[in-house]
Scaffold this motif. Structure first.
Motif, PDB file in Angstrom:
ATOM      1  N   SER A  63       0.595  -1.435  -0.038  1.00 13.98           N
ATOM      2  CA  SER A  63      -0.093   0.051   0.144  1.00 13.98           C
ATOM      3  C   SER A  63       0.909   1.719  -0.245  1.00 13.98           C
ATOM      4  CB  SER A  63      -0.961  -0.264   1.400  1.00 13.98           C
ATOM      5  OG  SER A  63      -0.345   0.367   2.905  1.00 13.98           O
ATOM      6  N   GLY A  64       1.998   1.130   0.620  1.00 16.52           N
ATOM      7  CA  GLY A  64       3.004   2.516   0.403  1.00 16.52           C
ATOM      8  C   GLY A  64       3.225   3.570   1.688  1.00 16.52           C
ATOM      9  N   ASP A  65       2.849   2.465   2.220  1.00 11.74           N
ATOM     10  CA  ASP A  65       2.139   2.978   3.942  1.00 11.74           C
ATOM     11  C   ASP A  65       3.864   2.393   4.846  1.00 11.74           C
ATOM     12  OD1 ASP A  65       2.358   3.711   6.446  1.00 11.74           O
ATOM     13  OD2 ASP A  65       0.233   3.006   6.661  1.00 11.74           O
ATOM     14  N   ALA A  66       4.887   3.655   4.273  1.00 11.89           N
ATOM     15  CA  ALA A  66       6.163   3.684   5.286  1.00 11.89           C
ATOM     16  C   ALA A  66       6.315   3.382   6.124  1.00 11.89           C
ATOM     17  CB  ALA A  66       7.191   4.818   4.429  1.00 11.89           C
ATOM     18  N   LYS A  67       6.294   4.560   7.501  1.00 16.39           N
ATOM     19  CA  LYS A  67       5.368   4.225   8.693  1.00 16.39           C
ATOM     20  C   LYS A  67       4.860   2.639   9.314  1.00 16.39           C
ATOM     21  CE  LYS A  67       3.931   6.614  12.786  1.00 16.39           C
ATOM     22  NZ  LYS A  67       4.227   5.376  13.231  1.00 16.39           N
ATOM     23  N   ALA A  68       3.833   1.896   8.237  1.00 16.05           N
ATOM     24  CA  ALA A  68       4.017   1.017   9.580  1.00 16.05           C
ATOM     25  C   ALA A  68       4.611  -0.153   8.534  1.00 16.05           C
ATOM     26  CB  ALA A  68       2.611   0.714   8.283  1.00 16.05           C
ATOM     27  N   TYR A  69       5.539   0.154   7.391  1.00 16.08           N
ATOM     28  CA  TYR A  69       5.555  -0.562   7.459  1.00 16.08           C
ATOM     29  C   TYR A  69       7.500  -0.629   8.427  1.00 16.08           C
ATOM     30  CZ  TYR A  69       9.804  -2.818   4.583  1.00 16.08           C
ATOM     31  OH  TYR A  69      11.206  -3.900   4.173  1.00 16.08           O
ATOM     32  N   LEU A  70       7.915  -0.124   8.419  1.00 16.41           N
ATOM     33  CA  LEU A  70       9.275   0.278   9.110  1.00 16.41           C
ATOM     34  C   LEU A  70       8.755   0.466  11.085  1.00 16.41           C
ATOM     35  CD1 LEU A  70      10.742   3.444   7.603  1.00 16.41           C
ATOM     36  CD2 LEU A  70      11.655   1.204   7.730  1.00 16.41           C
ATOM     37  N   ASP A  71       7.291   0.106  11.002  1.00 17.39           N
ATOM     38  CA  ASP A  71       6.808  -0.543  12.519  1.00 17.39           C
ATOM     39  C   ASP A  71       6.804  -1.689  13.169  1.00 17.39           C
ATOM     40  OD1 ASP A  71       6.089   3.396  13.443  1.00 17.39           O
ATOM     41  OD2 ASP A  71       4.370   2.398  13.074  1.00 17.39           O
ATOM     42  N   HIS A  72       7.349  -2.315  12.216  1.00 22.70           N
ATOM     43  CA  HIS A  72       7.667  -4.077  11.523  1.00 22.70           C
ATOM     44  C   HIS A  72       8.918  -3.965  12.157  1.00 22.70           C
ATOM     45  CE1 HIS A  72       3.462  -5.161  10.615  1.00 22.70           C
ATOM     46  NE2 HIS A  72       3.927  -3.876   9.665  1.00 22.70           N
ATOM     47  N   TYR A  73       9.922  -3.259  12.111  1.00 21.54           N
ATOM     48  CA  TYR A  73      11.730  -3.706  12.904  1.00 21.54           C
ATOM     49  C   TYR A  73      11.586  -3.352  14.453  1.00 21.54           C
ATOM     50  CZ  TYR A  73      11.277  -4.805   7.792  1.00 21.54           C
ATOM     51  OH  TYR A  73      12.021  -5.382   6.120  1.00 21.54           O
ATOM     52  N   GLY A  74      12.731  -3.964  14.752  1.00 23.15           N
ATOM     53  CA  GLY A  74      12.355  -4.266  16.262  1.00 23.15           C
ATOM     54  C   GLY A  74      13.335  -2.759  16.041  1.00 23.15           C
ATOM     55  N   PRO A  75      13.482  -2.562  17.644  1.00 18.35           N
ATOM     56  CA  PRO A  75      14.669  -1.218  17.600  1.00 18.35           C
ATOM     57  C   PRO A  75      16.086  -1.460  17.339  1.00 18.35           C
ATOM     58  CG  PRO A  75      13.390  -1.815  19.878  1.00 18.35           C
ATOM     59  CD  PRO A  75      12.599  -2.547  18.610  1.00 18.35           C
ATOM     60  N   ASP A  76      16.308  -3.093  17.981  1.00 16.35           N
ATOM     61  CA  ASP A  76      17.109  -4.289  17.542  1.00 16.35           C
ATOM     62  C   ASP A  76      17.822  -4.176  15.926  1.00 16.35           C
ATOM     63  OD1 ASP A  76      15.783  -5.845  18.166  1.00 16.35           O
ATOM     64  OD2 ASP A  76      16.662  -7.104  19.815  1.00 16.35           O
ATOM     65  N   PHE A  77      16.666  -3.997  15.140  1.00  7.84           N
ATOM     66  CA  PHE A  77      16.613  -5.041  14.295  1.00  7.84           C
ATOM     67  C   PHE A  77      18.581  -4.669  13.264  1.00  7.84           C
ATOM     68  CE2 PHE A  77      16.868  -4.046   9.677  1.00  7.84           C
ATOM     69  CZ  PHE A  77      16.135  -5.359   9.302  1.00  7.84           C
ATOM     70  N   LYS A  78      18.852  -5.824  13.278  1.00  3.47           N
ATOM     71  CA  LYS A  78      20.464  -6.516  12.726  1.00  3.47           C
ATOM     72  C   LYS A  78      20.117  -5.339  11.357  1.00  3.47           C
ATOM     73  CE  LYS A  78      21.629  -9.566  15.907  1.00  3.47           C
ATOM     74  NZ  LYS A  78      20.279  -9.712  16.496  1.00  3.47           N
ATOM     75  N   VAL A  79      20.945  -4.444  11.372  1.00  5.65           N
ATOM     76  CA  VAL A  79      20.886  -3.104   9.541  1.00  5.65           C
ATOM     77  C   VAL A  79      21.931  -4.299   8.805  1.00  5.65           C
ATOM     78  CG1 VAL A  79      21.260  -1.035   8.149  1.00  5.65           C
ATOM     79  CG2 VAL A  79      20.138  -1.081  10.575  1.00  5.65           C
ATOM     80  N   PRO A  80      21.233  -4.268   7.624  1.00  6.57           N
ATOM     81  CA  PRO A  80      21.995  -5.092   6.916  1.00  6.57           C
ATOM     82  C   PRO A  80      23.160  -4.312   5.934  1.00  6.57           C
ATOM     83  CG  PRO A  80      20.404  -5.156   5.878  1.00  6.57           C
ATOM     84  CD  PRO A  80      20.075  -4.222   7.200  1.00  6.57           C
ATOM     85  N   GLY A  81      24.258  -4.940   6.289  1.00  3.11           N
ATOM     86  CA  GLY A  81      25.393  -4.536   4.910  1.00  3.11           C
ATOM     87  C   GLY A  81      26.256  -2.970   5.231  1.00  3.11           C
ATOM     88  N   GLY A  82      26.018  -3.429   6.628  1.00  5.73           N
ATOM     89  CA  GLY A  82      26.971  -2.640   7.370  1.00  5.73           C
ATOM     90  C   GLY A  82      26.312  -0.609   6.679  1.00  5.73           C
ATOM     91  N   GLN A  83      25.228  -0.542   7.040  1.00  9.95           N
ATOM     92  CA  GLN A  83      24.493   0.981   7.076  1.00  9.95           C
ATOM     93  C   GLN A  83      24.388   0.756   8.398  1.00  9.95           C
ATOM     94  OE1 GLN A  83      21.938   0.367   4.056  1.00  9.95           O
ATOM     95  NE2 GLN A  83      21.704   1.854   3.057  1.00  9.95           N
ATOM     96  N   THR A  84      23.830   2.594   8.365  1.00 11.21           N
ATOM     97  CA  THR A  84      22.858   3.424   9.436  1.00 11.21           C
ATOM     98  C   THR A  84      21.784   2.754   9.757  1.00 11.21           C
ATOM     99  OG1 THR A  84      23.098   4.995   8.905  1.00 11.21           O
ATOM    100  CG2 THR A  84      25.186   4.956   9.908  1.00 11.21           C
ATOM    101  N   ARG A  85      21.060   2.563  10.644  1.00 12.33           N
ATOM    102  CA  ARG A  85      19.946   2.600  10.725  1.00 12.33           C
ATOM    103  C   ARG A  85      19.176   3.679  10.065  1.00 12.33           C
ATOM    104  NH1 ARG A  85      15.831  -0.439  13.601  1.00 12.33           N
ATOM    105  NH2 ARG A  85      14.141  -0.204  12.685  1.00 12.33           N
ATOM    106  N   PRO A  86      19.261   4.941  10.425  1.00 10.31           N
ATOM    107  CA  PRO A  86      18.617   6.127   9.976  1.00 10.31           C
ATOM    108  C   PRO A  86      18.637   5.740   8.070  1.00 10.31           C
ATOM    109  CG  PRO A  86      20.058   6.960  11.781  1.00 10.31           C
ATOM    110  CD  PRO A  86      20.675   5.740  11.484  1.00 10.31           C
TER     111      PRO A  86
END
Length: 101
Positions: A6-29
Motif C-alpha cells: 500500500s506504500g505505507d512506509a511508517k507502518a512498514y518500518l513499525d514492524h522492525y524492532g529497535p534492535d534490528f540488525k541492519v544489513p550491509g553495515g548501513q546505519t539505521r537512519p
C-alpha cells in the motif's frame, strides 16, 4: 506485505524492532531512508508471502521462512526469506532479515 504493497512506509518500518540488525553495515537512519524511498516510490507494488513456516527458538523468538513474491511496474522477483522475530512489548517485531537457504 500489506504496508509495503500500500506504500505505507511508517507502518512498514513499525514492524522492525529497535534492535534490528541492519544489513550491509548501513546505519539505521540510512537504511530507514532507503526503505522509505523504496516503499513509496513504486506506483504499483504487490508483495506476497507464500508458504510461511514458523519455528520457535524460545517463547519470545520465532523464525519465519517464506517465499517472497515481489512485483512492480519495473521488476518481478521471487526469493526465499528468513525473518527472526522477537516479542517486544506484546508485539512481534523483526530483529533480523536474511535470504533463506
Amino acid at each position: 506485505t500489506k504496508a509495503w504493497s500500500s506504500g505505507d512506509a511508517k507502518a512498514y518500518l513499525d514492524h522492525y524492532g529497535p534492535d534490528f540488525k541492519v544489513p550491509g553495515g548501513q546505519t539505521r537512519p540510512a537504511w530507514e531512508q532507503s526503505r522509505r524511498d523504496r516503499v513509496v516510490k513504486g506506483k504499483r507494488i504487490n508483495v506476497q508471502a507464500q508458504n510461511p513456516k514458523v519455528t520457535f527458538a524460545s517463547p519470545d523468538e520465532a523464525i519465519v521462512t517464506f517465499r517472497q513474491v515481489y512485483q512492480s511496474e519495473s521488476l518481478k522477483a521471487s526469493s526465499m526469506k528468513k525473518l527472526t522475530l522477537v516479542r517486544t512489548g506484546g508485539r512481534w517485531l523483526i530483529q533480523q532479515e536474511d535470504i533463506a537457504r
